[in-house]
Every structure is written in structure tokens, then in C-alpha cells.
Design an enzyme around this catalytic site. Structure first.
Site, mmCIF file in Angstrom:
data_model
loop_
_atom_site.group_PDB
_atom_site.id
_atom_site.type_symbol
_atom_site.label_atom_id
_atom_site.label_comp_id
_atom_site.label_asym_id
_atom_site.label_seq_id
_atom_site.Cartn_x
_atom_site.Cartn_y
_atom_site.Cartn_z
ATOM 1 N N ASP A 82 4.482 10.925 12.305
ATOM 2 C CA ASP A 82 3.754 11.124 13.919
ATOM 3 C C ASP A 82 3.821 13.040 14.406
ATOM 4 O OD1 ASP A 82 3.377 8.609 15.112
ATOM 5 O OD2 ASP A 82 5.594 8.771 14.778
ATOM 6 N N GLN A 115 0.888 -0.767 0.346
ATOM 7 C CA GLN A 115 -0.309 0.109 -0.045
ATOM 8 C C GLN A 115 0.880 0.801 0.064
ATOM 9 O OE1 GLN A 115 -4.300 0.526 2.439
ATOM 10 N NE2 GLN A 115 -2.472 -0.902 3.815
ATOM 11 N N ASN A 121 7.741 -1.778 10.345
ATOM 12 C CA ASN A 121 6.969 -1.212 11.670
ATOM 13 C C ASN A 121 7.440 -3.316 12.305
ATOM 14 O OD1 ASN A 121 6.109 1.196 12.793
ATOM 15 N ND2 ASN A 121 3.801 0.254 11.712
ATOM 16 N N HIS A 163 8.324 4.988 17.843
ATOM 17 C CA HIS A 163 7.142 5.061 16.715
ATOM 18 C C HIS A 163 5.803 4.645 17.581
ATOM 19 C CE1 HIS A 163 4.392 5.318 13.897
ATOM 20 N NE2 HIS A 163 4.209 4.277 13.248
ATOM 21 N N VAL A 182 10.492 2.110 7.193
ATOM 22 C CA VAL A 182 9.174 2.400 7.740
ATOM 23 C C VAL A 182 8.227 1.124 8.407
ATOM 24 C CG1 VAL A 182 6.729 3.191 6.445
ATOM 25 C CG2 VAL A 182 9.818 4.091 5.908
HETATM 26 P P1 NAD Z 1 1.533 -3.837 3.125
HETATM 27 O O1 NAD Z 1 0.881 -4.805 3.404
HETATM 28 O O2 NAD Z 1 0.227 -3.306 2.663
HETATM 29 O O3 NAD Z 1 2.678 -4.028 1.919
HETATM 30 C C1 NAD Z 1 4.072 -4.430 2.346
HETATM 31 C C2 NAD Z 1 4.378 -4.901 1.381
HETATM 32 O O4 NAD Z 1 6.045 -5.714 2.062
HETATM 33 C C3 NAD Z 1 3.373 -6.212 0.762
HETATM 34 O O5 NAD Z 1 3.217 -6.193 -0.232
HETATM 35 C C4 NAD Z 1 4.759 -7.685 0.841
HETATM 36 O O6 NAD Z 1 4.870 -8.512 0.128
HETATM 37 C C5 NAD Z 1 6.260 -6.978 1.706
HETATM 38 N N1 NAD Z 1 7.090 -7.474 1.972
HETATM 39 C C6 NAD Z 1 7.036 -8.694 3.591
HETATM 40 N N2 NAD Z 1 7.795 -9.351 4.131
HETATM 41 C C7 NAD Z 1 8.371 -8.748 2.915
HETATM 42 C C8 NAD Z 1 10.164 -8.677 2.789
HETATM 43 N N3 NAD Z 1 11.018 -9.474 3.632
HETATM 44 N N4 NAD Z 1 11.073 -7.655 2.089
HETATM 45 C C9 NAD Z 1 10.219 -7.674 0.787
HETATM 46 N N5 NAD Z 1 8.886 -6.987 1.021
HETATM 47 C C10 NAD Z 1 8.860 -7.590 1.778
HETATM 48 O O7 NAD Z 1 1.434 -2.817 3.696
HETATM 49 P P2 NAD Z 1 2.021 -1.479 4.165
HETATM 50 O O8 NAD Z 1 0.406 -0.582 3.980
HETATM 51 O O9 NAD Z 1 2.924 -1.095 2.323
HETATM 52 O O10 NAD Z 1 2.830 -1.432 5.436
HETATM 53 C C11 NAD Z 1 4.160 -1.487 5.027
HETATM 54 C C12 NAD Z 1 4.782 -1.669 6.730
HETATM 55 O O11 NAD Z 1 4.428 -0.047 7.662
HETATM 56 C C13 NAD Z 1 3.399 -2.029 8.043
HETATM 57 O O12 NAD Z 1 4.784 -2.923 8.899
HETATM 58 C C14 NAD Z 1 3.831 -0.890 8.403
HETATM 59 O O13 NAD Z 1 3.095 -1.770 9.542
HETATM 60 C C15 NAD Z 1 4.283 0.363 7.881
HETATM 61 N N6 NAD Z 1 3.834 1.426 8.633
HETATM 62 C C16 NAD Z 1 4.615 2.250 9.131
HETATM 63 C C17 NAD Z 1 3.943 3.160 9.216
HETATM 64 C C18 NAD Z 1 5.300 4.525 10.267
HETATM 65 O O14 NAD Z 1 5.744 6.108 10.275
HETATM 66 N N7 NAD Z 1 6.370 3.789 10.222
HETATM 67 C C19 NAD Z 1 3.448 4.056 8.776
HETATM 68 C C20 NAD Z 1 2.208 3.878 8.494
HETATM 69 C C21 NAD Z 1 2.882 2.234 8.291
HETATM 70 C C1 LMR Z 2 0.469 4.070 11.330
HETATM 71 O O1 LMR Z 2 1.090 5.208 12.599
HETATM 72 O O2 LMR Z 2 -0.050 4.942 11.007
HETATM 73 C C2 LMR Z 2 1.593 3.150 11.164
HETATM 74 O O3 LMR Z 2 2.867 3.005 12.461
HETATM 75 C C3 LMR Z 2 0.668 1.832 11.439
HETATM 76 C C4 LMR Z 2 0.396 1.638 12.010
HETATM 77 O O4 LMR Z 2 0.459 0.272 12.565
HETATM 78 O O5 LMR Z 2 0.094 2.427 13.188
#
Ligand code: NAD
Ligand code: LMR
Length: 328
Positions: free
Chosen positions: A159, A15, A131, A187, A129
Site C-alpha cells: 500500500d 505465486q 490475507n 490492509h 502476508v
Molecule cells: P497462491 O494461491 O498463488 O499461493 C498460496 C499458496 O499457499 C498455495 O500454494 C497453497 O497451497 C498454500 N497454502 C494454502 N494454505 C496453506 C497452509 N495452511 N499452509 C501452507 N501453505 C498453504 O496465492 P498468492 O498469490 O501467493 O497469495 C498468498 C496470500 O497472500 C493470499 O492470501 C493473498 O491474498 C495474500 N496477499 C497479501 C498481500 C498483502 O499486501 N498483504 C499482497 C498480495 C497477496
Molecule cells: C493486494 O493488495 O494486492 C493483495 O492484498 C491481494 C488482494 O486481495 O487485494
């Protein structure tokens, strides 16, 4: 035209990747005069979807996009990169805390750290990014000892943006009026959005919003819990706001910070503010000539100090939980 830089994005079919990649290809991240070669990394089950993303990138005919590579091989994916955006990992579901993902996601960052160390260009910088991003970054950094510790970052910008938006709404001003918003710690739901040092229209926030119970209560809690609120409402975690925050993080690390302001990002603690050395902790950061420095000397009252200490304790607990993934 400058020489193209190679940028790796993991989880590129996810996503966040879907929101991020067209903006990266169109010059919104590295600048309107900087061509890029995108090295998109997925696990095998994500490769078919990734091919679709690559087709759409081609169809954008982005003038700055000089190449698209798709791979599940980390050595190819991280070959000669100057930036890595480590997004690929499993998002949490409703009812989970981000640290509940450590058991699933933590180990991903061992191999990625090692592969970045063996393949990336000198001077590579890494933004985590996926988590729980602080501790995942800690794992990758410790598995890539040849890469200097000042090149590793984890994302706190979402945040920061959430905190700015809440303060602006309360004060009835546009978001651009809010500056100096530091997010300390993890985070997670222990993070501390430092309203005491933030400003609205150049004035201290507590002066513009003289409502201490709201600042200490609802404001902090809303920011800490915002990720969970989005998961509850949308059924999946934040995506375009996260991609936007990743873009702003890279931009803030690669351009000079406006005088007097700062941005929030987690980086390797050097012991500043009595925060244990080596943790990947959210700090107020100022960037100059591509170098990020912790802003020194901000005052904290007992309330703020207790909140920072609580989040740092959680980072220490997470580090202990992944001790087996950290080389001695
Ligand atoms: P998502 O499930 O839509 O996409 C994650 C993708 O990563 C999938 O396509 C999956 O196949 C791939 N993937 C899984 N393991 C992998 C690996 N070992 N190597 C390469 N690709 C791999 O998830 P998303 O919504 O894109 O979110 C991704 C991550 O970002 C999650 O851990 C989410 O919690 C985190 N996130 C962090 C923040 C932040 O502020 N730090 C904000 C939003 C989301
Ligand atoms: C966020 O802050 O939106 C991301 O870290 C996704 C989550 O798990 O809260």
C-alpha cells in the site's frame, strides 16, 4: 562468512513464493554476506509443485543458499527459524473483500502461531502476508504468547508503494522523490494513506499537489482499491509487487531507517495515537538496531482522524469475528 540463518516461508509454491524465493536465495533480503537455509512449507496438495520450486532453487546454484527443506510439517518447517514469512493462504477472488477470507484463512494461523512458539529460535520475527493479513497476524500472535509482541508484523508496504507511485505520477516526479508515506489501519479498503504527512522532494505533499479533492478522493480510493483492480485485470491477485513489498518490509525492519523518514508496517498497537492496544494496525515506523518503533507526534486534521478511526473500527470488528480463535 556469517553463520546461516533459517527462514521459513509458508505457501512457498504459490505465486508470491515463486517471485520471492530466488531473491531471498540471492541475498536481496538478508544481505549479500548472509547465508540462508530456506524452510519451505506447503499443504499436501502443494507439495509436488513445491518440489519443482526446490529443484529450480538448486539449479540457481546461489552462493548464499546453504540448504533447502520442503515440508508440510509445521514443526519441521519452523524449527530454529529466525524469520517466518507467512504467505500461505487462499487469495480472494473478484467481488470479495479481504475480510471475507477470515473464515477460510483465519484458522491456519492458530496452528502456525503455536508451532512457531514451540520451534523457532529466540528472537524470531514474523511477517504475515496472507490475507486478511492484520487479523491473521493477530490470531498467530495471540496463539504464541511466549513470543514478545514486538516481533509480529503484517504487510502494509504494498500500500505504501502504491501510494508513493500515485503521488509521484500526479506530481510528475520519479517515485524515489516521495518519502514519509504512512499507511494507517487495515490492509483493506478502509486503510488511510496519510498524504498530509507525506513529502515530495522534502516538501509536504499538499504543497506540491495543491489539489485537495484529488488527494481526499481519487488518490485514497485508488490506493485502497488497487488490489481489487489487479485481480480484475489479471484474474489473480498481485504477486511480484507483493513479493517485492515483503522483501522491502524485511529490509526496512532489519536496517536503520534513514533519518527523518519512516516506512509502513502493521504491528501490535501500544495505544499510540489512541489506537486500541493489541490490534495489529498499520503505523509509520522507524527501525534502529533491529528494533521497530512507532513514529510519535504526527499531526492529523479531522479528515485524517476520521479515516484512521474508521479503519481501526474495522480491525476491532475483525477481531470480534475471530474471537473463537483467540485464547482467553
Ligand atoms: P497462491 O494461491 O498463488 O499461493 C498460496 C499458496 O499457499 C498455495 O500454494 C497453497 O497451497 C498454500 N497454502 C494454502 N494454505 C496453506 C497452509 N495452511 N499452509 C501452507 N501453505 C498453504 O496465492 P498468492 O498469490 O501467493 O497469495 C498468498 C496470500 O497472500 C493470499 O492470501 C493473498 O491474498 C495474500 N496477499 C497479501 C498481500 C498483502 O499486501 N498483504 C499482497 C498480495 C497477496
Ligand atoms: C493486494 O493488495 O494486492 C493483495 O492484498 C491481494 C488482494 O486481495 O487485494
Amino acid at each position: 562468512m556469517k553463520k546461516a540463518i533459517r527462514v521459513a516461508v509458508t505457501g512457498a509454491a504459490g505465486q508470491i513464493g515463486y517471485s520471492l524465493l530466488p531473491r531471498m536465495a540471492s541475498g536481496q533480503v538478508f544481505g549479500a554476506d548472509q547465508p540462508v537455509i530456506l524452510q519451505l512449507i506447503e499443504i499436501e496438495p502443494g507439495m509436488a509443485a513445491l518440489q519443482g520450486v526446490a529443484l529450480e532453487l538448486q539449479d540457481g546454484a546461489f552462493p548464499l543458499l546453504e540448504g533447502i527443506e520442503t515440508t508440510s510439517d509445521l514443526h519441521r518447517g519452523f524449527d530454529r527459524i529466525t524469520w517466518a514469512l507467512l504467505i500461505g493462504s487462499v487469495p480472494r477472488k473478484a467481488g470479495m473483500e479481504r475480510k471475507d477470507l477470515l473464515g477460510i484463512n483465519g484458522k491456519i494461523f492458530v496452528g502456525q502461531g503455536q508451532a512457531i512458539e514451540s520451534n523457532a529460535a529466540a528472537g524470531v520475527r514474523i511477517l504475515v502476508v496472507g490475507n486478511p493479513c492484520n487479523t491473521n497476524c493477530l490470531i498467530a500472535m495471540n496463539n504464541a504468547p511466549a513470543i514478545p509482541r514486538d516481533r509480529w508484523f503484517a504487510m502494509m508496504r504494498l500500500d505504501e508503494n502504491r501510494a508513493k507511485a500515485q503521488l509521484a505520477q500526479k506530481a510528475g516526479v520519479p517515485w524515489r522523490e516521495v518519502s514519509n508515506m504512512a499507511i494507517w489501519g487495515n490492509h483493506s479498503n478502509t486503510q488511510f494513506p496519510d498524504f498530509g504527512n507525506a513529502r515530495i522532494g522534502g516538501r509536504p505533499v499538499p504543497e506540491v499537489i495543491p489539489d485537495r479533492p484529488w488527494l481526499e478522493g481519487e488518490f485514497i480510493q485508488t490506493v485502497q482499491e488497487r488490489g481489487a483492480a489487479i485481480i480484475k485485470a489479471r484474474g489473480s491477485s498481485s504477486a511480484f509487487s507483493a513479493a517485492h513489498a515483503a522483501i522491502e518490509t524485511v529490509r526496512s525492519l532489519t536496517t536503520d531507517t534513514p533519518p527523518g523518514d519512516w516506512h509502513s508496517v502493521a504491528l501490535c498497537s501500544d495505544g499510540s495515537y489512541r489506537i486500541a492496544e493489541g490490534l495489529i494496525c498499520g503505523f509509520p515506523v522507524s527501525s534502529k538496531d533491529q528494533k521497530a518503533s512507532i513514529v510519535p507526534g504526527l499531526p492529523h486534521d479531522d479528515f485524517a482522524r476520521e479515516r484512521i478511526d474508521k479503519s481501526v473500527r474495522e480491525l476491532q470488528e475483525e477481531r470480534a469475528m475471530v474471537a473463537d480463535l483467540l485464547p482467553p
